[in-house]
Design a protein around this motif. Structure first.
Motif, PDB file in Angstrom:
ATOM      1  N   GLY A 105       6.323  -4.769  -9.356  1.00 53.09           N
ATOM      2  CA  GLY A 105       5.692  -6.080  -9.453  1.00 53.09           C
ATOM      3  C   GLY A 105       5.977  -6.943  -8.238  1.00 53.09           C
ATOM      4  O   GLY A 105       5.072  -7.624  -7.725  1.00 53.09           O
ATOM      5  N   ILE A 106       7.202  -6.939  -7.759  1.00 55.38           N
ATOM      6  CA  ILE A 106       7.555  -7.707  -6.564  1.00 55.38           C
ATOM      7  C   ILE A 106       6.823  -7.163  -5.352  1.00 55.38           C
ATOM      8  O   ILE A 106       6.293  -7.917  -4.526  1.00 55.38           O
ATOM      9  N   GLY A 107       6.763  -5.829  -5.241  1.00 57.24           N
ATOM     10  CA  GLY A 107       6.055  -5.221  -4.125  1.00 57.24           C
ATOM     11  C   GLY A 107       4.580  -5.587  -4.105  1.00 57.24           C
ATOM     12  O   GLY A 107       4.005  -5.862  -3.042  1.00 57.24           O
ATOM     13  N   ARG A 108       3.974  -5.609  -5.283  1.00 59.74           N
ATOM     14  CA  ARG A 108       2.543  -5.939  -5.366  1.00 59.74           C
ATOM     15  C   ARG A 108       2.277  -7.340  -4.816  1.00 59.74           C
ATOM     16  O   ARG A 108       1.279  -7.573  -4.110  1.00 59.74           O
ATOM     17  N   LYS A 109       3.161  -8.284  -5.114  1.00 53.45           N
ATOM     18  CA  LYS A 109       2.996  -9.653  -4.614  1.00 53.45           C
ATOM     19  C   LYS A 109       3.139  -9.717  -3.095  1.00 53.45           C
ATOM     20  O   LYS A 109       2.627 -10.650  -2.466  1.00 53.45           O
ATOM     21  N   LEU A 110       3.843  -8.746  -2.527  1.00 56.17           N
ATOM     22  CA  LEU A 110       4.035  -8.702  -1.074  1.00 56.17           C
ATOM     23  C   LEU A 110       2.979  -7.844  -0.376  1.00 56.17           C
ATOM     24  O   LEU A 110       3.041  -7.649   0.841  1.00 56.17           O
ATOM     25  N   GLY A 111       2.041  -7.309  -1.155  1.00 54.63           N
ATOM     26  CA  GLY A 111       1.009  -6.455  -0.573  1.00 54.63           C
ATOM     27  C   GLY A 111       1.450  -5.025  -0.379  1.00 54.63           C
ATOM     28  O   GLY A 111       0.880  -4.296   0.443  1.00 54.63           O
ATOM     29  N   ASN A 123      15.349  -8.270  -2.891  1.00 54.74           N
ATOM     30  CA  ASN A 123      15.697  -8.009  -1.495  1.00 54.74           C
ATOM     31  C   ASN A 123      15.249  -6.642  -0.973  1.00 54.74           C
ATOM     32  O   ASN A 123      14.807  -6.548   0.182  1.00 54.74           O
ATOM     33  N   PRO A 124      15.370  -5.541  -1.738  1.00 61.11           N
ATOM     34  CA  PRO A 124      14.893  -4.265  -1.185  1.00 61.11           C
ATOM     35  C   PRO A 124      13.416  -4.282  -0.799  1.00 61.11           C
ATOM     36  O   PRO A 124      13.022  -3.691   0.213  1.00 61.11           O
ATOM     37  N   MET A 125      12.601  -4.975  -1.585  1.00 60.94           N
ATOM     38  CA  MET A 125      11.177  -5.046  -1.256  1.00 60.94           C
ATOM     39  C   MET A 125      10.926  -5.996  -0.083  1.00 60.94           C
ATOM     40  O   MET A 125      10.057  -5.744   0.758  1.00 60.94           O
ATOM     41  N   LEU A 126      11.685  -7.093  -0.016  1.00 63.77           N
ATOM     42  CA  LEU A 126      11.548  -8.000   1.126  1.00 63.77           C
ATOM     43  C   LEU A 126      11.935  -7.304   2.425  1.00 63.77           C
ATOM     44  O   LEU A 126      11.277  -7.476   3.454  1.00 63.77           O
TER      45      LEU A 126
END
Length: 378
Positions: A37-43, A359-362
């Motif tokens: 879900g976090i990754g999806r928000k970051l594209g 943080n891992p996705m950021l």
């Protein structure tokens, strides 16, 4: 099995895991769902995959993606990921040997970058930390167990010692060994995470049992430190350090882990529980010393990844376990390149819990964008 088409220009992050019985066949499902879900928000397109299911002819992997609409994991084919978040936990040396070559080949692939490379083992980590003058005073005396005579020598000199496996986690396979007026006593946990407490009247029987317990595994002998509460319960501080959206190290948070009564380790998987760090330290050491301990723990936790990266290579996050003795000295006990987050799950600080997952996705987004910018300048 569904076939998943790659979105045009989408950046992909593959969470690499070792398979486990069940459906879907992997652990940490809720954590990976939240990463998706976090990754999806970051594209970012995020999926879970297995190192033994790489199709080099078609440049694709077999894996699972979480479908928010149906709230379920869907199996499919995915392109080789642009970035890999390594969450493989090897249950034994045979599993590691089976996956070693495909993982090495994926690391060498020009189109894929690993967020970080897993640390090799506790002895390797110890040697790297001992090369740093700032960390060296905080690292317990340690040596590689090579012969049973090493145990005899340590007991003769110090009266007690701590045995820990070179490879392992969650406090499994550790032993506190001490000489007593009646012989010897061994306390710890088996590789099945079962409590063990045995007494031996003779040195030969004690050494024979340890030989069976270690069962040919690589072990370390470490100075035994009294890292317990007044009631005798083991405790330590788990510090989570991660690279952020700018690719810089930051201390995400710290949590005290207190072991179950009678346990020689503080691991939560052994029945322990987590507590807020500052209140715990204040109750035990008083406000002034607690503040000094927290500051030292903060500095050491951030120093460890900088030192390890000098000798090991890129890392994305670390769980740094810190012991605090009765005098308030901070000791570096372990550094884990694939840390869990259970110590923060029950704490009140939502900011820390969210940051530990985000943080891992950021960092993945930062790494992929940085590479795109470099390629664009060529």
């Amino acid at each position: 099995m569904i076939t998943r088409n790659e979105r045009r220009n989408a950046q992909t992050v593959g969470i690499m895991v070792c398979p486990k019985a069940g459906e879907p066949p992997f652990a940490e499902k809720d954590y990976y769902r939240r990463l998706t879900g976090i990754g999806r928000k970051l594209g970012l397109d995020v999926f879970v995959f297995f190192p033994h299911r790489l199709d080099w002819d078609r440049n694709r992997v077999v894996g699972y993606a979480y479908a928010a609409a149906s709230k379920r994991w869907e199996k499919g084919f995915f392109p080789f990921p642009d970035a890999v978040y390594d969450r493989c936990f090897y249950s034994n040396p045979g599993v590691y040997a089976a996956y070693r070559e495909p993982i090495r080949r994926l690391m060498a692939s020009s189109g894929t970058r690993f967020l970080g490379y897993g640390l090799k083992g506790k002895w390797n980590v110890h040697q790297m930390m001992m090369r740093d003058e700032a960390l060296k005073p905080h690292v317990p005396e340690t040596e590689l167990l090579e012969h049973k005579d090493d145990i005899v020598r340590w007991l003769d000199e110090k009266g007690e010692l701590f045995l820990k496996p070179h490879g392992g986690s969650q406090g499994k396979g550790v032993l506190h060994l001490a000489e007593t007026p009646d012989g010897f006593i061994a306390k710890g946990r088996t590789y099945r995470n079962e409590t063990v407490r045995l007494q031996f009247r003779s040195k030969s029987r004690m050494l024979a049992w340890i030989g069976q317990f270690t069962s040919g595994r690589k072990y370390l002998i470490q100075r035994y430190l009294t890292l317990t509460t007044e009631g005798g319960d083991a405790f330590d501080i788990r510090a989570l350090v991660q690279k952020n959206r700018k690719g810089c190290w930051e201390l995400t948070g710290m949590a005290v882990r207190q072991g179950a009564p009678g346990s020689v380790t503080s691991n939560l998987h052994g029945g322990g529980h987590a507590e807020e760090t500052v209140p715990f330290l204040r109750d035990r050491y008083g406000p002034t010393q607690a503040a000094a301990i927290a500051a030292t723990a903060h500095d050491i936790a951030l120093r460890v990844p900088e030192v390890l990266e000098q000798y090991h290579g890129r890392l994305a996050e670390l769980g740094v376990d810190l012991g605090i003795d009765a005098e308030g000295k901070v000791w570096v006990l372990e550094a884990n390149s694939k840390p869990g987050r259970s110590a923060f799950a029950s704490l009140s600080d939502e900011r820390v819990r969210l940051a530990s997952i985000r943080n891992p996705m950021l960092y993945a987004k930062f790494m992929l964008d940085s590479r795109s910018e470099r390629l664009g300048r060529l």
